[in-house]
Design a protein around this motif. Structure first.
Motif, short mmCIF file in Angstrom:
data_model
loop_
_atom_site.label_atom_id
_atom_site.label_comp_id
_atom_site.label_asym_id
_atom_site.label_seq_id
_atom_site.Cartn_x
_atom_site.Cartn_y
_atom_site.Cartn_z
N GLY A 188 0.81 -1.21 0.00
CA GLY A 188 0.00 0.00 0.00
C GLY A 188 0.85 1.26 0.00
N VAL A 189 1.92 1.25 0.80
CA VAL A 189 2.80 2.43 0.88
C VAL A 189 3.51 2.66 -0.45
CG1 VAL A 189 4.89 3.36 1.95
CG2 VAL A 189 3.15 2.25 3.36
N PHE A 190 4.10 1.61 -1.03
CA PHE A 190 4.85 1.76 -2.28
C PHE A 190 3.94 2.18 -3.44
CE2 PHE A 190 8.07 -1.51 -0.56
CZ PHE A 190 8.83 -0.49 -0.01
N THR A 191 2.77 1.55 -3.53
CA THR A 191 1.83 1.89 -4.60
C THR A 191 1.29 3.31 -4.41
OG1 THR A 191 1.19 -0.44 -4.74
CG2 THR A 191 -0.22 1.16 -5.86
N GLY A 192 1.07 3.70 -3.15
CA GLY A 192 0.63 5.06 -2.86
C GLY A 192 1.66 6.10 -3.28
N ILE A 193 2.94 5.77 -3.09
CA ILE A 193 4.02 6.66 -3.54
C ILE A 193 3.98 6.81 -5.06
CG2 ILE A 193 6.53 6.88 -3.77
CD1 ILE A 193 6.76 5.54 -1.00
N TYR A 194 3.77 5.69 -5.74
CA TYR A 194 3.67 5.72 -7.21
C TYR A 194 2.54 6.63 -7.67
CZ TYR A 194 1.93 4.02 -11.72
OH TYR A 194 1.44 3.94 -13.00
N ILE A 195 1.34 6.41 -7.12
CA ILE A 195 0.17 7.19 -7.54
C ILE A 195 0.35 8.66 -7.18
CG2 ILE A 195 -2.31 7.54 -7.12
CD1 ILE A 195 -2.55 4.50 -6.80
N GLY A 196 0.88 8.93 -5.98
CA GLY A 196 1.09 10.31 -5.56
C GLY A 196 2.04 11.05 -6.47
N LEU A 197 3.15 10.41 -6.85
CA LEU A 197 4.12 11.04 -7.75
C LEU A 197 3.53 11.27 -9.14
CD1 LEU A 197 7.40 9.11 -6.82
CD2 LEU A 197 6.86 11.49 -6.29
N VAL A 198 2.75 10.31 -9.61
CA VAL A 198 2.13 10.44 -10.94
C VAL A 198 1.16 11.62 -10.97
CG1 VAL A 198 0.52 9.35 -12.55
CG2 VAL A 198 2.42 8.03 -11.63
N PHE A 199 0.28 11.69 -9.97
CA PHE A 199 -0.69 12.78 -9.91
C PHE A 199 -0.02 14.12 -9.65
CE2 PHE A 199 -4.27 9.69 -8.53
CZ PHE A 199 -4.43 9.31 -9.86
N TRP A 200 1.05 14.10 -8.86
CA TRP A 200 1.78 15.33 -8.55
C TRP A 200 2.34 15.96 -9.82
CZ3 TRP A 200 7.55 15.42 -7.65
CH2 TRP A 200 7.99 16.71 -7.34
N ARG A 201 2.78 15.13 -10.77
CA ARG A 201 3.32 15.64 -12.03
C ARG A 201 2.23 15.88 -13.07
NH1 ARG A 201 7.41 18.17 -10.83
NH2 ARG A 201 7.78 18.38 -13.07
N GLY A 202 0.97 15.63 -12.69
CA GLY A 202 -0.13 15.93 -13.60
C GLY A 202 -0.42 14.86 -14.65
N TYR A 203 0.03 13.63 -14.42
CA TYR A 203 -0.20 12.53 -15.37
C TYR A 203 -1.24 11.56 -14.81
CZ TYR A 203 3.88 14.03 -18.06
OH TYR A 203 4.76 14.74 -18.84
N ALA A 204 -1.59 10.58 -15.60
CA ALA A 204 -2.54 9.55 -15.17
C ALA A 204 -2.15 8.25 -15.85
CB ALA A 204 -3.97 9.95 -15.55
N SER A 205 -2.62 7.15 -15.28
CA SER A 205 -2.33 5.84 -15.86
C SER A 205 -3.59 5.24 -16.45
CB SER A 205 -1.77 4.91 -14.77
OG SER A 205 -2.71 4.75 -13.73
#
Length: 311
Positions: free
Chosen positions: A137-154
């Motif tokens: 949960g922590v690692f995946t949350g870091i991934y999603i947070g960084l992606v959204f922080w840069r304005g991207y989406a998956s």
């Protein structure tokens, strides 16, 4: 004289275009590096934590894990196939504009997953499902947070949620639709992997949400107020209303120092949406002035917030 002025204007225009191009390349290079780091963190959580401990989660990862139970195919291949399906659905129902937002990660993330699968690494020395659920949960949350922080989406369930909202539930909040989709996936995991694994997936999902929020906005609240002063308010207004499906108010103001009249837009949104607005502003009006204010509580029935007549 006119020739000299024309030559000077041409040089100035070329300089501006060259400067803009360099800045765009620099910004994209930074985005690429951060997204690559984010993909590595998430790939490690899937390959080195989630799969070795027999766990699953919501989102496309959960769907791939359910399919993997019946088909002996590498996780990265399944994920890549599902990403392609999502990209096609987004192109059909939402258009090319939305595809551009998810295209980069739709290619990058499955590729990084494939590389990590070849490394055959694990985080935990012994099998510990609870510890694995937390770290995943922590690692995946870091991934999603960084992606959204840069304005991207998956190409994930958030894209599917947008399609559902547009086609089936236009008045429903995106977060609620996303919650329902993830709930269905986790319930499906319960049928395939058992109730205990589904409950661990629920723990992972909660940690993912909290961690991603911390990455984007520290320990601030879930609702923020944006006040945007811009000369190009119409484009920003249309983006907020049509793309984010948020209400926005405006008022005409005057800058006493510049003696110019401008529009101030005000809206309430989630931290994730505020990052999307920031990204859009950077491309439309880099000179816009924005203030972000933390909001403790919002009451407003039918507007995606707490009902005013409830506790």
């Amino acid at each position: 004289m006119k020739d000299k002025l024309g030559l000077a204007w041409g040089k100035m225009k070329a300089w501006k275009e060259n400067t803009f191009t360099k800045k765009a390349v620099k910004d994209f290079s930074l985005d690429f590096v951060i997204l690559l780091i984010a993909c590595c963190v998430s790939a490690f959580s899937i390959v080195g934590v989630l799969i070795p401990n027999g766990l699953t989660s919501g989102g496309i990862t959960g769907i791939a894990r359910i399919i993997q139970k019946f088909v002996e195919v590498d996780f990265s291949i399944l994920y890549y196939g599902l990403s392609i399906i999502v990209v096609v659905l987004v192109a059909v129902f939402l258009g090319w504009k939305e595809v551009k937002k998810i295209l980069l990660l739709s290619i990058m993330y499955p590729a990084v997953l494939f590389i990590f699968e070849q490394l055959n690494i694990e985080l935990l020395e012994d099998k510990d499902i609870l510890l694995a659920a937390v770290f995943c949960g922590v690692f995946t949350g870091i991934y999603i947070g960084l992606v959204f922080w840069r304005g991207y989406a998956s190409a994930g369930t958030d894209a599917i949620a947008k399609i559902v909202r547009k086609r089936m539930a236009p008045g429903m909040g995106l977060s609620k639709i996303l919650l329902c989709i993830d709930a269905i996936i986790i319930l499906g995991s319960a049928l395939v992997y058992g109730r205990n694994i589904a409950l661990y997936a629920l723990i992972t999902q909660v940690i993912i949400t909290k961690t991603s929020e911390i990455i984007m906005y520290g320990f601030e609240s879930k609702v923020v107020q944006l006040s945007i002063i811009t000369m190009k308010y119409e484009e920003i207004r249309d983006y907020i209303i049509k793309d984010l499906n948020r209400g926005v108010s405006s008022v005409e103001i005057k800058g006493e120092y510049t003696d110019r009249c401008m529009r101030q837009l005000t809206l309430l949104c989630s931290p994730r949406e505020s990052v999307q607005v920031k990204k859009q502003l950077a491309s439309i009006d880099p000179h816009a002035f924005v203030t972000v204010t933390r909001v403790e509580t919002v009451w407003g029935a039918g507007r995606g917030f707490s009902d005013i007549d409830k506790d």
